[in-house]
Design a protein around this motif. Structure first.
Motif, short mmCIF file in Angstrom:
data_model
loop_
_atom_site.label_atom_id
_atom_site.label_comp_id
_atom_site.label_asym_id
_atom_site.label_seq_id
_atom_site.Cartn_x
_atom_site.Cartn_y
_atom_site.Cartn_z
N GLY A 43 12.17 -16.85 3.50
CA GLY A 43 11.17 -17.88 3.23
C GLY A 43 9.84 -17.66 3.92
N ARG A 44 9.77 -16.67 4.81
CA ARG A 44 8.50 -16.41 5.50
C ARG A 44 7.53 -15.66 4.59
NH1 ARG A 44 9.57 -13.07 10.49
NH2 ARG A 44 7.54 -13.77 11.21
N CYS A 45 6.26 -15.99 4.72
CA CYS A 45 5.23 -15.35 3.90
C CYS A 45 4.27 -14.55 4.79
CB CYS A 45 4.43 -16.39 3.12
SG CYS A 45 5.34 -17.17 1.78
N SER A 46 3.76 -13.47 4.23
CA SER A 46 2.74 -12.68 4.91
C SER A 46 1.61 -12.43 3.91
CB SER A 46 3.32 -11.34 5.39
OG SER A 46 2.29 -10.54 5.95
N THR A 47 0.42 -12.88 4.26
CA THR A 47 -0.74 -12.70 3.39
C THR A 47 -1.64 -11.60 3.94
OG1 THR A 47 -0.66 -15.05 2.80
CG2 THR A 47 -2.69 -13.85 2.28
N SER A 48 -1.88 -10.60 3.13
CA SER A 48 -2.72 -9.46 3.52
C SER A 48 -4.05 -9.58 2.79
CB SER A 48 -2.02 -8.14 3.14
OG SER A 48 -0.77 -8.03 3.81
N TRP A 49 -5.03 -10.12 3.50
CA TRP A 49 -6.31 -10.43 2.89
C TRP A 49 -7.16 -9.18 2.64
CZ3 TRP A 49 -7.25 -15.04 0.85
CH2 TRP A 49 -6.49 -16.13 1.29
N HIS A 50 -7.59 -9.02 1.37
CA HIS A 50 -8.55 -7.97 0.97
C HIS A 50 -8.15 -6.59 1.48
CE1 HIS A 50 -10.88 -11.40 -0.25
NE2 HIS A 50 -10.98 -11.84 0.99
N VAL A 51 -6.87 -6.25 1.35
CA VAL A 51 -6.40 -4.94 1.84
C VAL A 51 -6.85 -3.80 0.93
CG1 VAL A 51 -4.43 -5.77 3.15
CG2 VAL A 51 -4.17 -5.33 0.72
N ALA A 52 -7.04 -4.10 -0.35
CA ALA A 52 -7.55 -3.09 -1.27
C ALA A 52 -9.02 -3.41 -1.57
CB ALA A 52 -6.74 -3.08 -2.57
N PRO A 53 -9.94 -2.49 -1.27
CA PRO A 53 -11.37 -2.76 -1.51
C PRO A 53 -11.68 -2.81 -3.01
CG PRO A 53 -11.04 -0.47 -0.92
CD PRO A 53 -9.70 -1.15 -0.74
N LYS A 54 -12.87 -3.20 -3.34
CA LYS A 54 -13.26 -3.33 -4.75
C LYS A 54 -13.10 -2.02 -5.52
CE LYS A 54 -16.63 -7.09 -4.15
NZ LYS A 54 -18.04 -7.49 -4.34
N ASN A 55 -13.28 -0.91 -4.84
CA ASN A 55 -13.19 0.39 -5.51
C ASN A 55 -11.82 1.03 -5.34
OD1 ASN A 55 -13.42 0.91 -2.79
ND2 ASN A 55 -14.76 2.68 -3.04
N TRP A 56 -10.77 0.22 -5.19
CA TRP A 56 -9.41 0.76 -5.04
C TRP A 56 -9.05 1.61 -6.26
CZ3 TRP A 56 -5.97 -0.41 -8.84
CH2 TRP A 56 -6.19 -1.57 -9.60
N GLN A 57 -8.12 2.52 -6.07
CA GLN A 57 -7.74 3.44 -7.14
C GLN A 57 -6.23 3.39 -7.38
OE1 GLN A 57 -10.04 5.45 -8.84
NE2 GLN A 57 -11.57 4.27 -7.71
N PHE A 58 -5.83 3.61 -8.61
CA PHE A 58 -4.40 3.72 -8.92
C PHE A 58 -3.83 4.94 -8.20
CE2 PHE A 58 -5.87 1.25 -12.61
CZ PHE A 58 -4.95 0.21 -12.58
N GLY A 59 -2.62 4.79 -7.70
CA GLY A 59 -1.98 5.87 -6.97
C GLY A 59 -2.23 5.83 -5.48
N GLN A 60 -3.09 4.92 -5.05
CA GLN A 60 -3.40 4.80 -3.62
C GLN A 60 -2.53 3.74 -2.95
OE1 GLN A 60 -5.74 6.80 -1.87
NE2 GLN A 60 -5.51 7.92 -3.81
N THR A 61 -2.33 3.88 -1.64
CA THR A 61 -1.54 2.95 -0.86
C THR A 61 -2.43 2.23 0.14
OG1 THR A 61 0.48 4.27 -1.07
CG2 THR A 61 0.39 2.71 0.76
N TYR A 62 -2.24 0.92 0.27
CA TYR A 62 -3.05 0.12 1.18
C TYR A 62 -2.14 -0.64 2.14
CZ TYR A 62 -6.41 1.35 -2.38
OH TYR A 62 -7.19 2.06 -3.25
N GLU A 63 -2.59 -0.74 3.39
CA GLU A 63 -1.75 -1.32 4.44
C GLU A 63 -2.18 -2.74 4.74
OE1 GLU A 63 -1.57 1.05 7.94
OE2 GLU A 63 -0.33 -0.38 9.06
N GLY A 64 -1.20 -3.65 4.74
CA GLY A 64 -1.49 -5.04 5.00
C GLY A 64 -0.81 -5.55 6.27
N LYS A 65 -0.61 -6.84 6.33
CA LYS A 65 -0.04 -7.50 7.49
C LYS A 65 1.48 -7.57 7.37
CE LYS A 65 -0.13 -12.03 9.81
NZ LYS A 65 -0.63 -13.39 9.71
N ASN A 66 2.18 -7.22 8.44
CA ASN A 66 3.65 -7.21 8.39
C ASN A 66 4.23 -8.45 9.05
OD1 ASN A 66 6.18 -6.13 7.74
ND2 ASN A 66 5.58 -4.09 8.43
N PHE A 67 5.51 -8.65 8.79
CA PHE A 67 6.26 -9.69 9.49
C PHE A 67 6.59 -9.16 10.88
CE2 PHE A 67 7.28 -10.30 4.98
CZ PHE A 67 6.99 -11.65 4.83
N LYS A 68 6.50 -10.01 11.87
CA LYS A 68 6.81 -9.60 13.23
C LYS A 68 8.29 -9.77 13.51
CE LYS A 68 2.23 -10.60 15.06
NZ LYS A 68 1.45 -11.39 16.07
#
Length: 252
Positions: free
Chosen positions: A227-252
């Protein structure tokens, strides 16, 4: 908890943030099952969960394929387990093996559940990656009785979002998830026209949507099975590309 602060824009001063302090994921109760081992490699042990390279993605070879009743059509991908071999002094080794659910052990209706059809429903069964099976039992045993329990997943860095597909069909592989480890919901939001959009599970750890995501900075919200949520704000920039990986916020 961050949505009330960010999603309302200029009207945020009238909205009080809602905070939900859910406890961290803790080890669950012990249950009994059986375990076997299967051959494979870094690119195949992540099969049904669509983890491309279990070693490269941080799972290592400590992985297992779960029987139908445990795999739950991919919902359990990423969950972590502690496994101990029990009740068989001849083959069992002392100590625990910690594994991540990365694959599915399919049923085999042509064989009886107690003689080859180990992953038939309703059996709870772990088919463990061969390189690590011998940490809990001798290979010669073939199949051993075990006890297992869910445990928190310890991860380095943030949740990873790998964006695949094309402008009309977006797929996002969600991996390296801490805490409970298994994701039950993923939402995506852009910085312009794309409002919060619920994604659907495609298969395993892969989520899909036909919403138009291209050209917008992307925010992802992942909800785990506890039930815990993690929100990763704006992890992919406007010019993100398919095939790319972006790192967000993890659960502690």
């Amino acid at each position: 908890m961050h949505s009330a602060l960010h999603a309302v824009g200029r009207h945020s001063q009238r909205v009080q943030p809602v905070k939900h302090h859910k406890p961290k994921f803790k080890p669950g109760p012990w249950s009994k099952a059986h375990a076997t081992f299967y051959e494979g490699g870094t690119g195949s042990f992540g099969g049904a969960c669509n983890y491309k390279d279990v070693v490269g993605e941080g799972y290592g070879l400590n992985t297992a394929a779960l029987s139908e009743v445990l795999f739950r059509k991919g919902q359990t991908c990423g969950a972590c387990y502690e496994i101990q071999c029990i009740d068989n002094p001849k083959w069992c080794k002392k100590g625990s093996l910690f594994v991540t659910a990365t694959d599915h052990c399919p049923p085999n209706p042509s064989l009886p559940s107690d003689n080859g059809g180990w992953c038939n429903s309703p059996r709870q069964h772990f088919d463990i990656a061969k390189p690590v099976f011998n940490q809990i039992a001798d290979y010669t045993a073939g199949i051993v009785p075990i006890q297992y329990r869910r445990v928190p997943c310890q991860k380095k860095g943030g949740i990873r979002f790998t964006i695949m597909g094309n402008p009309w069909f977006n797929q996002v592989i969600v991996w390296n998830v801490g805490g409970a480890g298994d994701v039950v919901s993923v939402q995506v939001k852009g910085n312009d026209k794309l409002r919060w959009t619920q994604m659907e599970r495609d298969w395993g750890s892969t989520w899909k949507t036909s919403a138009h995501m291209v050209g917008e900075s992307l925010t992802f919200r992942a909800r785990a099975s506890d039930g815990r949520c993690s929100t990763s704000w704006h992890v992919a920039p406007k010019n993100w590309q398919f095939g790319q990986t972006y790192e967000g916020k993890n659960f502690k």
